[in-house]
Design a protein around this motif. Structure first.
Motif, PDB file in Angstrom:
ATOM      1  N   GLY A 174       0.800  -1.222   0.000  1.00  0.00           N
ATOM      2  CA  GLY A 174       0.000   0.000   0.000  1.00  0.00           C
ATOM      3  C   GLY A 174       0.826   1.262   0.000  1.00  0.00           C
ATOM      4  N   THR A 175       2.129   1.120   0.235  1.00  0.00           N
ATOM      5  CA  THR A 175       3.025   2.281   0.223  1.00  0.00           C
ATOM      6  C   THR A 175       3.707   2.447  -1.133  1.00  0.00           C
ATOM      7  N   PHE A 188      -4.842   3.154  -5.011  1.00  0.00           N
ATOM      8  CA  PHE A 188      -5.635   2.068  -4.438  1.00  0.00           C
ATOM      9  C   PHE A 188      -6.212   2.478  -3.083  1.00  0.00           C
ATOM     10  N   VAL A 189      -5.380   3.069  -2.235  1.00  0.00           N
ATOM     11  CA  VAL A 189      -5.832   3.494  -0.911  1.00  0.00           C
ATOM     12  C   VAL A 189      -6.949   4.521  -1.052  1.00  0.00           C
ATOM     13  N   LYS A 190      -6.759   5.504  -1.909  1.00  0.00           N
ATOM     14  CA  LYS A 190      -7.765   6.544  -2.127  1.00  0.00           C
ATOM     15  C   LYS A 190      -9.097   5.931  -2.560  1.00  0.00           C
ATOM     16  N   ARG A 220      -3.028   8.530   6.641  1.00  0.00           N
ATOM     17  CA  ARG A 220      -3.549   9.897   6.651  1.00  0.00           C
ATOM     18  C   ARG A 220      -4.319  10.202   5.362  1.00  0.00           C
ATOM     19  N   LEU A 221      -3.845   9.647   4.251  1.00  0.00           N
ATOM     20  CA  LEU A 221      -4.565   9.815   2.983  1.00  0.00           C
ATOM     21  C   LEU A 221      -5.955   9.203   3.078  1.00  0.00           C
ATOM     22  N   GLU A 235     -11.586   4.810   8.088  1.00  0.00           N
ATOM     23  CA  GLU A 235     -10.810   4.330   9.226  1.00  0.00           C
ATOM     24  C   GLU A 235      -9.670   3.484   8.682  1.00  0.00           C
ATOM     25  N   ALA A 236      -8.445   3.703   9.152  1.00  0.00           N
ATOM     26  CA  ALA A 236      -7.300   2.991   8.593  1.00  0.00           C
ATOM     27  C   ALA A 236      -6.219   2.774   9.643  1.00  0.00           C
ATOM     28  N   ILE A 237      -5.460   1.711   9.446  1.00  0.00           N
ATOM     29  CA  ILE A 237      -4.296   1.434  10.287  1.00  0.00           C
ATOM     30  C   ILE A 237      -3.120   1.053   9.393  1.00  0.00           C
ATOM     31  N   ALA A 238      -1.922   1.247   9.924  1.00  0.00           N
ATOM     32  CA  ALA A 238      -0.699   0.848   9.227  1.00  0.00           C
ATOM     33  C   ALA A 238      -0.078  -0.334   9.969  1.00  0.00           C
TER      34      ALA A 238
END
Length: 273
Positions: A19-20, A27-29, A53-54, A61-64
């Motif tokens: 995802g980075t 994809f994240v967006k 943060r994006l 809601e998101a986690i790394a």
């Protein structure tokens, strides 16, 4: 459920490896906009948190999770983090991969002078980096009896590009793995468990801009050959992958499994005449 609701990912938990990476931002967006909760897996905590943060900027809601897709134990630990947070996984996007400089054969280089060890590393990163997360994280999807897995194939799996041997071999493997997993998961678990792949064409990104364009903005010779073989007569933009990704993750694609969808401006379909 109306047709628009079937395209929604609202409330679903989607995990994206890589995802980075280059295409990870798009994809994240897209997944965030579709209403899902995201777990972004990558090797760089800083970059993963940027993508969190994006996602949050789009109301998601998101986690790394910092983890290595090449390490089974690392994936098991990542799975434990996700399950403690949300209790389930509804979708997996295997976006980790890419080429390795030492695995690219230069135009003036003898074919047999390529670094075999780097070619093997490119195969492992792209193929094993898809298989391992699928077997670890995909188990949750399979045993809950519903969900979608999306792998990232490549145009090179159908129309081999010169110079990138390891990448080409790996993407052929991903196509085969996609079909195999699609059949096995449906037969053994549920008709609501699906596995598909996206095969991107050549996309212009900030990371490869210097390789595909000259200082004046015109295409390099290699990029021009790609454009000449594309009916759209241009390179793609990463945002043009978003619709296909959301479709394959969503309930709108409920009877589609084992397929590789080309997003390539018609390159694979054209004979050049």
């Amino acid at each position: 459920m109306n047709v628009l609701e079937r395209f929604s990912l609202k409330g679903k938990v989607i995990v994206i490896t890589g995802g980075t990476g280059v295409l990870g931002g798009s994809f994240v967006k897209a997944i965030a906009e579709a209403g899902a909760k995201l777990c972004i897996i990558g090797r760089s905590e800083e970059k993963a948190l940027e993508r969190v943060r994006l996602a949050e900027s789009y109301g998601a809601e998101a986690i790394a999770v910092v983890a290595d897709v090449m390490d089974e134990q690392s994936m098991i630990l990542a799975k434990d983090v996700i399950l403690r947070k949300w209790g389930t996984i509804d979708g997996l996007v295997n976006a980790a991969g890419g080429n390795i400089p030492g695995a690219t054969i230069g135009p003036d280089q003898d074919l047999f002078d390529n670094k075999i060890s780097d070619t093997i590393k490119a195969i492992e990163l792209n193929l094993y980096g898809t298989i391992i997360p699928t077997l670890v994280l995909g188990e949750v999807i399979a045993k809950r009896g519903s969900g979608a897995i999306v792998n990232i194939s490549s145009l090179t799996a159908k129309r081999p590009f010169t110079r990138v041997l390891g990448y080409t071999v790996a993407k052929h493997g991903i196509d085969g793995f996609t079909k195999w997993m699609a059949a096995e998961l449906a037969l053994r678990y549920s008709d609501k468990v699906r596995v598909n792949a996206i095969a991107p064409g050549v996309f212009l990104t900030e990371q490869n801009r210097s390789l595909l364009t000259k200082e004046d903005g015109s295409y390099t010779d290699r990029a021009q050959r790609i454009v000449n073989g594309t009916p759209f007569s241009r390179l793609g933009d990463p945002s043009e992958l978003e619709g296909t990704l959301i479709y394959l993750l969503s309930d709108a694609a409920s009877f589609i499994s084992g397929e590789t969808v080309f997003v390539d401006g018609g390159f694979n379909a054209w004979t050049g005449v």
